[in-house]
Design an enzyme around this catalytic site. Structure first.
Site, PDB file in Angstrom:
ATOM      1  N   GLY A   1      -9.706   5.236   5.079  1.00 35.92           N
ATOM      2  CA  GLY A   1      -9.595   3.927   5.714  1.00 35.92           C
ATOM      3  C   GLY A   1      -8.571   3.952   6.825  1.00 35.92           C
TER       4      GLY A   1
ATOM      5  CD  GLU B   1     -10.628   4.373   9.638  1.00 35.47           C
ATOM      6  OE1 GLU B   1     -10.403   5.518   9.206  1.00 35.47           O
ATOM      7  OE2 GLU B   1      -9.949   3.842  10.538  1.00 35.47           O
TER       8      GLU B   1
ATOM      9  N   PRO C   1       1.272  -9.092  -1.377  1.00 35.67           N
ATOM     10  CG  PRO C   1       2.954 -10.657  -1.711  1.00 35.67           C
ATOM     11  CD  PRO C   1       1.497 -10.454  -1.873  1.00 35.67           C
TER      12      PRO C   1
ATOM     13  CD  GLU D   1      -6.630  18.931  -0.707  1.00 37.10           C
ATOM     14  OE1 GLU D   1      -6.984  19.555  -1.699  1.00 37.10           O
ATOM     15  OE2 GLU D   1      -5.456  18.592  -0.493  1.00 37.10           O
TER      16      GLU D   1
ATOM     17  CD  GLU E   1      -9.008   8.423   7.178  1.00 43.90           C
ATOM     18  OE1 GLU E   1      -7.830   8.705   7.433  1.00 43.90           O
ATOM     19  OE2 GLU E   1      -9.333   7.603   6.304  1.00 43.90           O
TER      20      GLU E   1
END
Lengths: 232, 232
Positions: A35, A51, A73, A104, A55
């Site tokens: 992400g 993404e 939060p 990886e 990735e």
DNA sequence: GTAATAGTGTCTATTAGACATTATCCC
DNA sequence: GGGATAATGTCTAATAGACACTATTAC
């Protein structure tokens, strides 16, 4: 504003997820969902696809859908960031190709990734858990199962998806009827057959998913005696 | 990162939504969903509750759940912002109390708000549409309907919720059986009865929703002849 | 032939859906 | 009593679920 993608597939009769490892940063010893930050000029869906490509090296997932936003939060130590989780379902995930930040990339069985001893970065374990619950629920009401198999498939393959995700054996005869009959109509026969496996057996019919595969409720999850409901 | 809240209720046998008008800014002639920026120290749920309180004067919605994130570039003219949509269901919405940015708050029938001639700010019409679809679908699989009625209610009241949202008449006898029998168990009798209306009639039994009201599938939406499926 | 897998047939218990009947209030 | 609303009973068609049976392959 980041987008995180839960990439699910089935390997060795197990529901599995692709996780990556990044260099630097905190959590460098942890596995994480692929992400990253959303660009201002792209949609959320486009960000998820980017993404996926950058990735994990995945170009065309069979299924991609938004799951949920996570914004507690402290979910990210570094910055206070809201993340939109996506679910991607792919068929082949033999050789995951890490890229971008990822140093990886590896496919893990979901059951293993959710085990108590395993630590995932941020709140990614919760996201993965939610994603898996969602897939289980959605199999009951949509044709999502077909995203786990190829463009054409046998009913045994498709049934195996249900059995793997739900962890329950299904009656082959009733499974077939559920898909063929009624108004579900989310698979149709191609008229062709596949060659039987090395063990022999009658050659199975090949099916494809219909365009309207995301409507109707093809198969019901049986809730019988001693069925410890894993919740929704 | 903003949070927008779709506040639904039923008034005069109609599914209705609370919309507000703000001073200044673009879209000042448009009605909009209440909402605003999330604070760094609060969760998404807390932000939604705060906006409910500040802009609509609602303190305790009977139901509050996250819907979806919207992040298309250009959805907000001013800034490029992702918005997390929430669904709130309330029972009473007689006197909406605008506050904060809101200069005006009003309850509109959903059918009217979605009409082609009506213009809502940003992509709020799409969000509202999605929310209504979701509610319709969720009635079939959860006890969400009870959020539209009071802490105790008659089965007629509850049935009316289904009929209003789905726009379909339901058989009272079968409706009762669906709720009482089977494993659904998402309402239970209080043992008390309510006084009949001015027209007379047998005094109805009063029910309450059970804690596990969000599991199971209480009532099925009938899909019969000439049922133009509105999609999911 | 046997073993294995795919597909069909059939029976039963449960359920949805329609609709008649009874119950309890108002007037 | 009549009118209205709530609750119960009953019937039928459709479906889930179990399981026996037939079909087609490899060996």
């Amino acid at each position: 504003m980041t987008v995180d993608v839960v990439i699910l597939t089935i390997t060795d009769e197990q529901l599995s997820v692709l996780l990556i490892r990044r260099g630097g940063a905190p959590y460098q010893n942890h596995w994480a969902l692929p992400g990253g930050f959303k660009h201002p000029d792209e949609t959320l869906d486009q960000a998820a696809r980017r993404e996926l490509r950058e990735e994990a090296g995945i170009d065309a997932p069979a299924h991609l859908a938004q799951l949920q936003a996570y914004g507690d939060p402290g979910r990210d130590q570094r910055t206070n960031v809201v993340s939109i989780a996506y679910l991607a379902v792919v068929r082949d995930l033999a050789a995951p190709a890490p890229g971008g930040d990822a140093t990886e990339a590896k496919v893990f069985p979901v059951s293993q990734s959710l085990a108590a001893r395993v630590r995932l970065a941020f709140d990614h374990k919760r996201i993965l858990k939610d994603a898996v619950d969602r897939v289980g629920a959605e199999l009951e009401h949509s044709g999502l199962a077909t995203a786990f198999v190829g463009p054409t498939f046998t009913l045994s393959e498709l049934r195996s998806v249900y059995e793997t995700v739900w962890g329950t054996p299904l009656d082959a005869a009733n499974f077939r009827r559920s898909l063929i009959s009624s108004d579900a109509r989310f698979v149709e026969s191609t008229g062709q057959t596949a060659p039987p496996g090395p063990e022999g057996g009658r050659p199975p019919e090949l099916f494809r998913s219909t365009p309207q595969w995301n409507t109707g409720s093809p198969v019901k999850r049986s809730r019988k005696k001693g069925d410890d409901d894993p919740g929704r």
